[in-house]
Design an enzyme around this catalytic site. Structure first.
Site, PDB file in Angstrom:
ATOM      1  N   ASN A  61       2.944   3.973 -12.249  1.00  0.00           N
ATOM      2  CA  ASN A  61       3.489   4.717 -11.115  1.00  0.00           C
ATOM      3  C   ASN A  61       5.005   4.716 -11.274  1.00  0.00           C
ATOM      4  OD1 ASN A  61       4.261   5.763  -8.670  1.00  0.00           O
ATOM      5  ND2 ASN A  61       3.018   4.377  -7.428  1.00  0.00           N
ATOM      6  N   LYS A  83       6.060   0.926 -11.688  1.00  0.00           N
ATOM      7  CA  LYS A  83       5.042  -0.078 -11.366  1.00  0.00           C
ATOM      8  C   LYS A  83       3.893   0.080 -12.341  1.00  0.00           C
ATOM      9  CE  LYS A  83       5.706   0.216  -6.432  1.00  0.00           C
ATOM     10  NZ  LYS A  83       5.199   0.999  -5.360  1.00  0.00           N
ATOM     11  N   ARG A 113       0.167   8.140 -11.895  1.00  0.00           N
ATOM     12  CA  ARG A 113       0.179   8.740 -10.562  1.00  0.00           C
ATOM     13  C   ARG A 113       1.179   9.891 -10.588  1.00  0.00           C
ATOM     14  NH1 ARG A 113       2.642   6.600  -4.908  1.00  0.00           N
ATOM     15  NH2 ARG A 113       1.684   8.236  -3.679  1.00  0.00           N
ATOM     16  N   HIS A 118      -1.163  11.433  -0.297  1.00  0.00           N
ATOM     17  CA  HIS A 118      -1.961  10.197  -0.203  1.00  0.00           C
ATOM     18  C   HIS A 118      -3.425  10.457  -0.552  1.00  0.00           C
ATOM     19  CE1 HIS A 118       1.057   8.780   3.107  1.00  0.00           C
ATOM     20  NE2 HIS A 118       1.416   8.249   1.945  1.00  0.00           N
ATOM     21  N   ASN A 121       4.748   3.271   5.481  1.00  0.00           N
ATOM     22  CA  ASN A 121       6.051   3.884   5.646  1.00  0.00           C
ATOM     23  C   ASN A 121       5.931   5.397   5.717  1.00  0.00           C
ATOM     24  OD1 ASN A 121       8.653   3.140   6.080  1.00  0.00           O
ATOM     25  ND2 ASN A 121       8.694   1.905   4.213  1.00  0.00           N
ATOM     26  N   ARG A 158      10.787   9.421   8.673  1.00  0.00           N
ATOM     27  CA  ARG A 158      10.569  10.883   8.705  1.00  0.00           C
ATOM     28  C   ARG A 158      10.169  11.338  10.107  1.00  0.00           C
ATOM     29  NH1 ARG A 158       6.524  10.885   3.709  1.00  0.00           N
ATOM     30  NH2 ARG A 158       7.581   9.085   2.834  1.00  0.00           N
ATOM     31  N   ASP A 166      10.819  -0.599   9.946  1.00  0.00           N
ATOM     32  CA  ASP A 166       9.754  -1.579   9.701  1.00  0.00           C
ATOM     33  C   ASP A 166       9.092  -1.967  11.030  1.00  0.00           C
ATOM     34  OD1 ASP A 166       8.433  -4.222   9.346  1.00  0.00           O
ATOM     35  OD2 ASP A 166       9.164  -3.962   7.300  1.00  0.00           O
ATOM     36  N   PHE A 167       7.763  -1.830  11.057  1.00  0.00           N
ATOM     37  CA  PHE A 167       7.058  -2.038  12.319  1.00  0.00           C
ATOM     38  C   PHE A 167       7.138  -3.477  12.819  1.00  0.00           C
ATOM     39  CE2 PHE A 167       4.677   1.860  13.632  1.00  0.00           C
ATOM     40  CZ  PHE A 167       5.365   2.713  12.772  1.00  0.00           C
ATOM     41  N   ARG A 168       7.318  -4.425  11.902  1.00  0.00           N
ATOM     42  CA  ARG A 168       7.461  -5.810  12.369  1.00  0.00           C
ATOM     43  C   ARG A 168       8.732  -5.954  13.195  1.00  0.00           C
ATOM     44  NH1 ARG A 168       5.735  -7.523   6.418  1.00  0.00           N
ATOM     45  NH2 ARG A 168       7.008  -5.672   6.135  1.00  0.00           N
ATOM     46  N   GLY A 174      -0.008  -0.330   4.787  1.00  0.00           N
ATOM     47  CA  GLY A 174       0.723  -1.465   5.368  1.00  0.00           C
ATOM     48  C   GLY A 174       0.472  -1.685   6.848  1.00  0.00           C
ATOM     49  N   ASN A 182      -2.494  -4.258   8.422  1.00  0.00           N
ATOM     50  CA  ASN A 182      -1.905  -5.510   8.920  1.00  0.00           C
ATOM     51  C   ASN A 182      -1.552  -5.537  10.395  1.00  0.00           C
ATOM     52  OD1 ASN A 182      -1.676  -6.849   6.278  1.00  0.00           O
ATOM     53  ND2 ASN A 182      -0.256  -5.184   5.839  1.00  0.00           N
ATOM     54  N   GLU A 227      -5.191   2.577  -4.590  1.00  0.00           N
ATOM     55  CA  GLU A 227      -4.964   3.828  -5.320  1.00  0.00           C
ATOM     56  C   GLU A 227      -5.014   3.604  -6.833  1.00  0.00           C
ATOM     57  OE1 GLU A 227      -1.775   3.948  -2.413  1.00  0.00           O
ATOM     58  OE2 GLU A 227      -1.682   6.097  -2.733  1.00  0.00           O
TER      59      GLU A 227
HETATM   60  P1  AMP Z   1       3.353   0.637   3.174  1.00  0.00           P
HETATM   61  O1  AMP Z   1       4.243   1.842   3.080  1.00  0.00           O
HETATM   62  O2  AMP Z   1       1.897   0.961   3.091  1.00  0.00           O
HETATM   63  O3  AMP Z   1       3.772  -0.475   2.246  1.00  0.00           O
HETATM   64  O4  AMP Z   1       3.566   0.039   4.663  1.00  0.00           O
HETATM   65  C1  AMP Z   1       4.808  -0.434   5.104  1.00  0.00           C
HETATM   66  C2  AMP Z   1       4.747  -0.658   6.606  1.00  0.00           C
HETATM   67  O5  AMP Z   1       3.722  -1.631   6.905  1.00  0.00           O
HETATM   68  C3  AMP Z   1       6.043  -1.216   7.204  1.00  0.00           C
HETATM   69  O6  AMP Z   1       6.411  -0.455   8.339  1.00  0.00           O
HETATM   70  C4  AMP Z   1       5.673  -2.617   7.645  1.00  0.00           C
HETATM   71  O7  AMP Z   1       6.344  -2.971   8.802  1.00  0.00           O
HETATM   72  C5  AMP Z   1       4.208  -2.493   7.934  1.00  0.00           C
HETATM   73  N1  AMP Z   1       3.583  -3.815   7.894  1.00  0.00           N
HETATM   74  C6  AMP Z   1       3.292  -4.553   6.805  1.00  0.00           C
HETATM   75  N2  AMP Z   1       2.780  -5.755   7.182  1.00  0.00           N
HETATM   76  C7  AMP Z   1       2.775  -5.755   8.540  1.00  0.00           C
HETATM   77  C8  AMP Z   1       2.372  -6.709   9.538  1.00  0.00           C
HETATM   78  N3  AMP Z   1       1.871  -7.898   9.203  1.00  0.00           N
HETATM   79  N4  AMP Z   1       2.510  -6.364  10.835  1.00  0.00           N
HETATM   80  C9  AMP Z   1       3.021  -5.168  11.176  1.00  0.00           C
HETATM   81  N5  AMP Z   1       3.401  -4.222  10.299  1.00  0.00           N
HETATM   82  C10 AMP Z   1       3.289  -4.518   9.001  1.00  0.00           C
END
Ligand code: AMP
Length: 399
Positions: free
Chosen positions: A7, A14, A90, A179, A210, A240, A282-284, A330, A334, A382
């Protein structure tokens, strides 16, 4: 049979090496900061992770670094690259030319080049990765696996935009969706876990990361998806905007003096939950801020959930029901709270979330035992799809 999956990004590459006899990952790694100072990381099951600085002027050097990592006595898992039966790449955009994976030859490379205007940030590095493998790995067959291919089954009424028809004919402006390998993997896995033929299922897959996209998968085929001509359309994402009224662009340009390129950059990089919250993509971070009383962080989370809820309802209407709702990527894998907000009130369509099960991690059903439709969390893979396609194309046996 061993398959190397690549990728390639603009300054990173990667990779994963699969043994297809049992579909296991022998090694996976990352070359980053290509063209800058250069770093490599590799993990091999059962060994400590390896990390080092490695100067890599370009992607060809990165492939050479991967070759050394995979074959050297200290870090290697194979004796020689001759053990690799095929390399799978990819590729983000295959336009309308590819509805499945293909063996790469000069005509395929030309076709991927033709799609560069449709994915100017992604297809060029993908091509560089292919070229680097051609230079460094000799005659090993190479396969292109497209993010757009799975969605090529969408009917015209779903993929057309209501613009003058000649824009489609002349410029190929239409919904492509992205995706695709992820939506394909999790929808098939869902059917497998349900023990029912995918040809008889209506599945909604939520790839929430993301970049976020939702797909309606009817009888195993994508019939609609939320990303469009580019990955900017659809629900709000990390940075976005997702779908907005297109007239906002002219308005903003007049008001703020930005040109269209600048506005597009804002919509791609400074919008979404980052733009709304002003806190993070970032959702966290967003949950932490919202829990601390940050109103805009909560608003961003609410807008994200609301847009997905509306999309799910629309896709259930489009398919005439939904047998299974799948969360992946993500956030989907999670973030139990976001799953609760998205799926907590879907009882009206026969999807009843079990809050206790929702707290469990990994591949699992999270609907109540008596829910007519099922809700599931399925970690996406993937790379495995790419490896399977490669193995099938070069003639080996996959599952
Ligand atoms: P991805 O693009 O699939 O790698 O997803 C990234 C997103 O997943 C980011 O916004 C992270 O905040 C979210 N994410 C990953 N782990 C967690 C978690 N344990 N709790 C909440 N959001 C998470």
């Amino acid at each position: 049979m061993k398959i190397l999956v690549i990728n390639a990004g603009s300054s990173s590459l990667k990779y994963q090496l699969f043994d297809m006899e049992n579909e296991t990952v022998l090694a996976k790694g990352l070359c980053e900061r290509i063209g800058l100072d250069g770093r490599v990381k590799q993990s091999v099951p059962g060994r400590p992770d390896f990390e080092a600085e490695r100067a890599m002027a370009d992607h060809s050097d990165a492939i050479q670094a991967v070759t050394l990592l995979l074959t050297s006595p200290e870090t290697g898992v194979i004796k020689s690259m001759d053990e690799i039966s095929a390399v799978g790449h990819r590729v983000v955009h295959g336009g309308e030319m590819f509805n499945s994976s293909v063996l790469i030859d000069d005509s395929v490379i030309a076709a991927i080049e033709e799609c560069v205007p449709l994915a100017p940030l992604h297809n060029p590095p993908n091509l560089v990765g292919i070229d680097a493998c051609r230079q460094r790995l000799g005659d090993v067959p190479q396969v292109a696996v497209f993010d757009t291919a799975f969605h090529q089954t969408m009917p015209e009424k779903a993929f057309m935009y209501a613009l003058p028809y000649e824009y489609y004919e002349n410029f190929k402006i239409r919904r492509y969706g992205f995706h695709g390998t992820s939506h394909l993997y999790v929808s098939r896995k869902a059917a497998e876990l349900l023990g029912r033929p995918i040809e008889k299922l209506k599945i909604i897959t939520c790839h929430m990361g993301n970049g976020t996209s939702i797909a309606a998968v009817k009888n195993g085929k994508s019939v609609d998806t939320s990303m469009g001509f580019t990955p900017l359309e659809g629900v709000p994402m990390g940075t976005r905007s997702g779908s907005i009224d297109p007239a906002i662009i002219e308005f903003l340009s007049a008001r703020c003096g930005m040109d269209i390129g600048e506005i597009t950059t804002v919509m791609n990089r400074k919008s979404g939950v980052l733009g709304i919250s002003g806190v993070s993509s970032d959702f966290r971070d967003l949950h932490a801020a919202a829990d601390g009383g940050n109103r805009r962080a909560q608003l961003a989370l609410d807008m994200f959930a609301y847009a997905i809820i509306k999309t799910i309802g629309g896709y259930a209407a489009a398919m005439g029901g939904c047998d299974a709702l799948v969360f992946t990527a993500g956030i989907g894998e999670n973030n139990a709270r976001m799953r609760q907000w998205v799926a907590g009130d879907l009882g009206y369509m026969g999807l009843n979330l079990d809050s206790a099960r929702n707290a469990v991690r990994g591949e699992t059903f999270i609907s109540t035992a008596d829910s007519p439709g099922k809700i599931m969390v399925i970690p996406t893979d993937e790379e495995l799809v790419i490896a399977r396609d490669c193995a099938a194309i070069v003639g080996g046996n996959t599952r």
